[in-house]
Design a protein around this motif. Structure first.
Motif, short mmCIF file in Angstrom:
data_model
loop_
_atom_site.label_atom_id
_atom_site.label_comp_id
_atom_site.label_asym_id
_atom_site.label_seq_id
_atom_site.Cartn_x
_atom_site.Cartn_y
_atom_site.Cartn_z
N TYR A 109 42.69 4.37 -8.02
CA TYR A 109 42.91 4.81 -6.64
C TYR A 109 42.91 3.62 -5.69
N PHE A 110 42.02 2.64 -5.94
CA PHE A 110 41.98 1.46 -5.06
C PHE A 110 43.28 0.67 -5.15
N ALA A 111 43.95 0.73 -6.30
CA ALA A 111 45.19 -0.01 -6.49
C ALA A 111 46.39 0.69 -5.86
N ARG A 112 46.26 1.97 -5.60
CA ARG A 112 47.41 2.71 -5.08
C ARG A 112 47.97 2.16 -3.78
N PRO A 113 47.12 1.75 -2.81
CA PRO A 113 47.70 1.19 -1.58
C PRO A 113 48.56 -0.04 -1.83
N ALA A 137 57.85 4.24 3.32
CA ALA A 137 56.69 3.41 3.65
C ALA A 137 55.57 4.22 4.26
N GLY A 138 55.89 5.06 5.25
CA GLY A 138 54.86 5.84 5.92
C GLY A 138 54.17 6.82 4.99
N SER A 139 54.95 7.54 4.20
CA SER A 139 54.38 8.53 3.28
C SER A 139 53.52 7.85 2.22
N SER A 140 54.01 6.74 1.67
CA SER A 140 53.27 6.04 0.63
C SER A 140 51.96 5.49 1.14
N LEU A 141 51.98 4.93 2.35
CA LEU A 141 50.75 4.39 2.93
C LEU A 141 49.72 5.50 3.16
N ALA A 142 50.16 6.60 3.75
CA ALA A 142 49.24 7.70 4.03
C ALA A 142 48.65 8.26 2.74
N TYR A 143 49.51 8.46 1.76
CA TYR A 143 49.09 9.05 0.49
C TYR A 143 48.10 8.16 -0.25
N THR A 144 48.40 6.87 -0.29
CA THR A 144 47.57 5.97 -1.10
C THR A 144 46.28 5.55 -0.40
N LEU A 145 46.34 5.32 0.89
CA LEU A 145 45.12 4.94 1.61
C LEU A 145 44.11 6.08 1.59
N ALA A 146 44.59 7.30 1.79
CA ALA A 146 43.69 8.45 1.74
C ALA A 146 43.14 8.67 0.34
N GLY A 147 43.94 8.34 -0.68
CA GLY A 147 43.51 8.52 -2.05
C GLY A 147 42.28 7.70 -2.40
N VAL A 148 42.15 6.53 -1.79
CA VAL A 148 40.98 5.68 -2.02
C VAL A 148 39.72 6.39 -1.51
N ILE A 149 39.81 6.95 -0.30
CA ILE A 149 38.66 7.61 0.31
C ILE A 149 38.37 8.94 -0.38
N GLY A 188 51.46 1.54 -9.92
CA GLY A 188 52.67 2.31 -10.22
C GLY A 188 52.66 3.68 -9.57
N VAL A 189 51.51 4.38 -9.67
CA VAL A 189 51.40 5.71 -9.06
C VAL A 189 51.50 5.61 -7.54
N GLY A 190 50.96 4.54 -6.96
CA GLY A 190 51.04 4.35 -5.52
C GLY A 190 52.45 4.22 -5.01
N GLY A 191 53.33 3.66 -5.81
CA GLY A 191 54.73 3.54 -5.41
C GLY A 191 55.57 4.72 -5.83
N GLU A 192 55.09 5.49 -6.78
CA GLU A 192 55.85 6.61 -7.35
C GLU A 192 55.95 7.81 -6.42
N TRP A 193 54.83 8.19 -5.84
CA TRP A 193 54.78 9.49 -5.16
C TRP A 193 55.78 9.60 -4.00
N GLY A 194 55.78 8.60 -3.12
CA GLY A 194 56.66 8.68 -1.96
C GLY A 194 58.12 8.80 -2.35
N GLY A 195 58.55 8.05 -3.35
CA GLY A 195 59.93 8.11 -3.79
C GLY A 195 60.28 9.42 -4.46
N ALA A 196 59.36 9.94 -5.27
CA ALA A 196 59.61 11.20 -5.98
C ALA A 196 59.77 12.35 -4.99
#
Length: 445
Positions: free
Chosen positions: A73-77, A375-387, A137-145
């Motif tokens: 999760y920390f790597a996702r951002p 960019a926006g979706s990926s940042l929101a998704y991954t930063l929140a995932g850490v918390i 990889g998962v951090g970059g995957e979600w927004g594009g999918a």
């Protein structure tokens, strides 16, 4: 109440011929990648404390194992920043091919990694690095999918079309838990811990090849093609999101907190609680998670479609409030130590998750303009995932070990998470599809 304005409803765009193909590609790709992520999640609770962190107190070994889980999760951002930027600059398609390869290779290498008894401290160190690669990889995957399916589909039905990527986690979880359950049931405990668990990781190689064949045949999305035609691709999308979309970023990130923590409870920590506190077998727990994940396969798109007809933020917020009320009920239910009760409890818990997670992709992406969506979706998704999901298993374990009534503290933790997500709903905006429709119409003019 409809989520779309009257002006938006007046514009009807039939999904292009590639919409169904994109939906399937988004679903299958994320399913394969979350299979990789899910087998790690289960193994971190049931296998890794014994083979990569031996010699420690059982509680300490579990914390160490969940720490490697959190690394993902920390790597996702990092993945969100790197691939989110590329997704808005060069397009969705090729970024998704790279993320699939990154996760697949890392998972196969984990399956081949010698344990602590063979290479000592190098084993957990390498495990952390491979988990890091998975997370990127998962951090970059979600927004594009999400964009792959939603930008081919009807913008007025984004809740349904974007749910394709959301089906990936339960589908991957279903495959991962199924594979591990079969291995655990057919092998002795010694054989499963020695080599059986590795089979599930190594099988990822076949799944990745299948996913690549699908993604390489895809076209770029109509929305990104329109952005290209207008010459409106951002030069610095990450910077632009932070400077021009701060409220949207916060709202989208907060929406992730409750569903992430809830999912960790019912797919990761429940395995620890049910086996150690209730005396159930690993097979009992995996079966319950399997059944719950199976229900999610149709509940997630149903929830997404429901929010196309009713206000998305309202439905999402009600599910978050329901979560806060249900968690203490779940723990009281399962005190009878019945496998049936546990299964019903997990199914209901994952149903609450589905009614947040189903419309989550649509809610997050519609907070941002089309040119900054990846960019926006990926940042929101991954930063929140850490918390949210990143710390959740560790926090659950500490709360559980801190007192005899540890589950009460866990229920309080979920209550706080629900409040945070409801705040995110209040801060967010309803869909603004006029911009996207105008962009597509002008590109064809």
């Amino acid at each position: 109440m409809s989520t779309n304005s009257k002006a938006a409803q007046a514009v009807t765009r039939k999904p292009p011929a590639g919409a169904i193909k994109a939906y399937i590609a988004s679903l299958t790709g994320t399913s394969l990648e979350y299979y990789d992520f899910a087998i790690y999640s289960v193994a971190s609770a049931l296998v890794f404390p014994k083979i990569f962190f031996p010699g420690n107190d059982e509680f300490v070994a579990l914390i160490l194992s969940f720490s490697t889980y959190a690394v993902g999760y920390f790597a996702r951002p990092i993945g969100g920043i790197v691939f989110g930027r590329l997704g808005d600059k060069i397009g969705r398609k090729y970024v998704l091919v790279v993320t699939l390869l990154l996760i697949g290779v890392a998972t196969v290498l984990i399956g081949a990694l010698p344990d602590y008894s063979v290479i000592g401290i190098a084993a957990p160190a390498i495990l952390v690095l491979l988990r890091l690669a998975q997370g990127i990889g998962v951090g970059g995957e979600w927004g594009g999918a999400v964009l792959l399916s939603s930008e081919f589909g009807d913008a007025n039905k984004r809740g349904f079309w974007s749910s394709a990527a959301q089906i990936g986690p339960p589908a991957g979880n279903l495959m991962a838990n199924g594979a591990l359950a079969i291995l655990a049931a057919s092998l002795s405990t010694e054989a499963f811990l020695s080599w059986g668990w590795r089979v599930a990781f190594l099988a990822s190689a076949l799944l990745v090849v299948f996913g690549l064949l699908i993604r390489l045949k895809l076209e770029e999305t109509p929305v990104f093609k329109a952005i290209q035609a207008h010459g409106d691709r951002p030069k610095a999308p990450i910077k632009e999101v932070f400077t021009t979309q701060p409220k949207a970023l916060v709202a989208a990130a907060l929406s992730r907190i409750c569903p992430d923590i809830l999912y960790s409870l019912f797919t990761v920590f429940v395995a620890v609680y049910a086996t150690k506190e209730l005396g159930m077998t690993t097979g009992n727990v995996l079966a319950a998670i399997l059944i719950g994940s199976a229900f999610q396969l149709f509940l997630i798109p149903l929830a997404g479609a429901l929010t196309d007809r009713f206000n998305r933020r309202l439905v999402y917020g009600i599910a978050a409030a329901g979560t806060a009320a249900y968690v203490p009920v779940f723990f009281l239910m399962i005190q009878d130590k019945s496998v049936l009760t546990l299964t019903i409890g997990v199914v209901i818990g994952l149903a609450f998750h589905a009614f947040m997670y189903g419309p989550q992709a649509a809610f997050i992406t519609e907070q941002f303009p089309a040119r900054l969506r990846y960019a926006g979706s990926s940042l929101a998704y991954t930063l929140a995932g850490v918390i949210g999901g990143g710390f959740a298993p560790i926090i659950f374990t500490f709360l559980y070990g801190s007192a005899s009534g540890g589950w009460l503290l866990i229920a309080g933790y979920l209550l706080l998470a629900a409040v945070v997500t409801i705040v995110g709903m209040a801060m967010g905006r309803d869909p603004h599809v006029e911009e996207e429709e105008r962009l597509l119409q002008e590109s064809h003019a």
